[in-house]
Design a protein around this motif. Structure first.
Motif, short mmCIF file in Angstrom:
data_model
loop_
_atom_site.label_atom_id
_atom_site.label_comp_id
_atom_site.label_asym_id
_atom_site.label_seq_id
_atom_site.Cartn_x
_atom_site.Cartn_y
_atom_site.Cartn_z
N MET A 1 -35.71 -0.59 -8.98
CA MET A 1 -35.77 -0.91 -7.61
C MET A 1 -35.26 0.38 -6.84
O MET A 1 -36.07 0.63 -5.88
N THR B 1 -31.90 -14.01 -5.87
CA THR B 1 -31.69 -13.26 -4.84
C THR B 1 -32.80 -12.86 -3.93
O THR B 1 -33.66 -12.45 -4.61
N THR C 1 -34.20 -10.16 -2.39
CA THR C 1 -33.76 -8.66 -2.37
C THR C 1 -34.39 -7.86 -1.23
O THR C 1 -33.58 -6.83 -0.89
N ILE D 1 -26.83 -8.59 -1.73
CA ILE D 1 -27.10 -8.97 -3.12
C ILE D 1 -25.80 -9.73 -3.45
O ILE D 1 -25.70 -10.64 -4.14
N TRP E 1 -27.43 -2.90 0.42
CA TRP E 1 -27.82 -3.98 -0.39
C TRP E 1 -26.39 -5.07 -0.60
O TRP E 1 -26.52 -5.77 -1.53
#
Ligand code: PMP
Length: 419
Positions: A413, A370, A372, A362, A359
């Motif tokens: 998420m 962002t 994702t 990010i 991640w």
């Protein structure tokens, strides 16, 4: 009788907002819109409602302190309550100061009168006027836009009369810049083609080239005679410094070549609904610049006649006054820093949950959004089960988050990617 099919279905973002508004859940979260929210309350934009109701008056300013210590300047001007028409090109002082804000105080292009600037209806209107001007007066009608880009770009330029093509920009594998693809695509564009570049804080990916990569892009574009058209909707939001965010544009102007620039004050001054922006065209000579201005008038006159006065007066007052300008830059920095801290918090929250995947994008990505990497199905889970609204391409607005809502987002998420 007028017969048309509904156009709403084609607007991804308005669908998101409609669905969000209908959702009765107390934990619902709208991360679709690109509007800055402060930490304390989601209903606040920059201002308190009282500010919006204040009279329009000249020569005095108020500072509004928000609950979290962030303050925002609001202008009130007006003994004279000026509501006369502006000239076709808008407020002259606003135009001058806007050009300086992007090109720099000591810009040779400005000094040599090679820049023509006209006030337009925010960023969108500036892009449209620029597009129409090019379709009428420029020899190459093809504009290359990044893939992906802000959803309005293809529509604006197609309706302006240009032919729209794309160049590779984002690499889903690295969730970063597709630099090699970008150079290859621009390298094979026809000589003279127009290239739309996001000046900073690319929307929707949050991925910007490094300064070294910008240099390579510039060299390639100049060697091929490609015409840069910068879209600047987020100056000050990427790094927190207006000058740093202006570097890519200044680099292109410094080589003496031509370029176009669409500026918006919607985000960086919180003047979303005032529709205040500017189109600048940097020319090779002062003579061309003055002819360009006369042609821009012919584009603007039948389109909206002349631009609105209020927003431009607010911007001009802030840009002209050293103290107000100083305070504005402090606030911009605070906003950029808050967005950066939201990135770190979301990254940490996903790490703490052991959410599978890397991640780090990010925290690497820049600006309000962002990308994702969540797919359509995962976005559906986020919305259906967690009441989190976002565009189906997986873009979330970091500016719409607060410390309080991050755990809920991270839970959603995590659930979406482990399903
Ligand atoms: N360009 C980009 C990349 C944007 O994200 C936006 C706003 N979403 C705009 C231009 C124009 O916005 P406005 O017309 O509100 O200034």
């Amino acid at each position: 009788q007028i017969k048309v099919v509904s156009g709403l279905d084609h607007e991804m973002l308005s669908q998101v907002t409609v669905a969000y508004n209908k959702d009765p859940s107390p934990v619902k979260l709208n991360l679709g819109v690109g509007a800055y929210r402060i930490e304390v309350s989601f209903s606040f934009l920059f201002y308190r409602p009282s500010v919006l109701e204040m009279p329009y008056s000249r020569y005095c300013s108020y500072r509004i302190s928000c609950c979290n210590g962030l303050s925002y300047l609001c202008l009130i001007s007006g003994r004279s309550r000026v509501k006369e028409y502006l000239p076709i090109t808008g407020l002259a002082e606003f135009n001058k100061l806007s050009a300086k804000l992007m090109f720099g105080e000591d810009s040779p292009a400005i000094r040599e009168n090679r820049v023509t600037t006209v006030q337009c209806l925010s960023g969108t209107g500036s892009l449209r006027v620029g597009g129409e001007f090019l379709a009428k007066h420029y020899h190459e009608r093809t504009i290359y836009i990044p893939q992906p880009t802000w959803g309005n770009h293809p529509k604006i330029f197609t309706l302006a009369g240009l032919s729209v093509k794309t160049y590779r920009y984002y690499d889903p594998a690295t969730r970063g810049l597709h630099f090699h693809g970008l150079l290859e695509d621009l390298g094979s564009a026809p000589s003279g083609a127009i290239v739309l570049l996001h000046a900073c804080a690319h929307n929707p990916t949050g991925v910007d080239p490094t300064i070294q990569q910008w240099q390579k892009i510039r060299q390639l574009m100049r060697s091929k005679g490609l015409l840069p058209f910068f879209d600047s909707a987020y100056q000050g939001f990427a790094s927190g410094s207006l000058d740093t965010d202006a570097k890519p544009v200044r680099m292109f102007v410094a080589d003496g070549g031509e370029c176009l620039l669409a500026q918006s004050y919607a985000k960086n001054m919180g003047l979303y609904g005032e529709r205040v922006g500017a189109l600048s065209i940097v020319c090779k000579t002062a003579d061309v610049a003055s002819k360009v201005e006369s042609q821009l008038k012919l584009v603007i006159r039948p389109m909206f006649s002349n631009p609105p006065i209020h927003g431009a007066s607010i911007v001009a007052t802030i840009l002209r006054d050293r103290n107000l300008f100083g305070e504005w830059t402090v606030e911009l920095k605070a906003m950029a820093d808050r967005i950066i801290s939201m990135r770190q918090k979301l990254f940490d929250a996903l790490r703490a949950r052991g959410t599978p995947g890397d991640w780090s994008h990010i925290i690497k990505q820049i600006g309000m959004f962002t990308f994702t990497g969540l797919n359509k199905e995962q976005v559906t889970i986020m919305t259906k089960e967690y009441h989190i609204y976002m565009t189906s391409d997986g873009r979330i607005s970091m500016a719409g988050l607060s410390s309080k809502t991050i755990p809920h987002l991270a839970d959603a998420m995590h659930a979406a990617v482990t399903r």
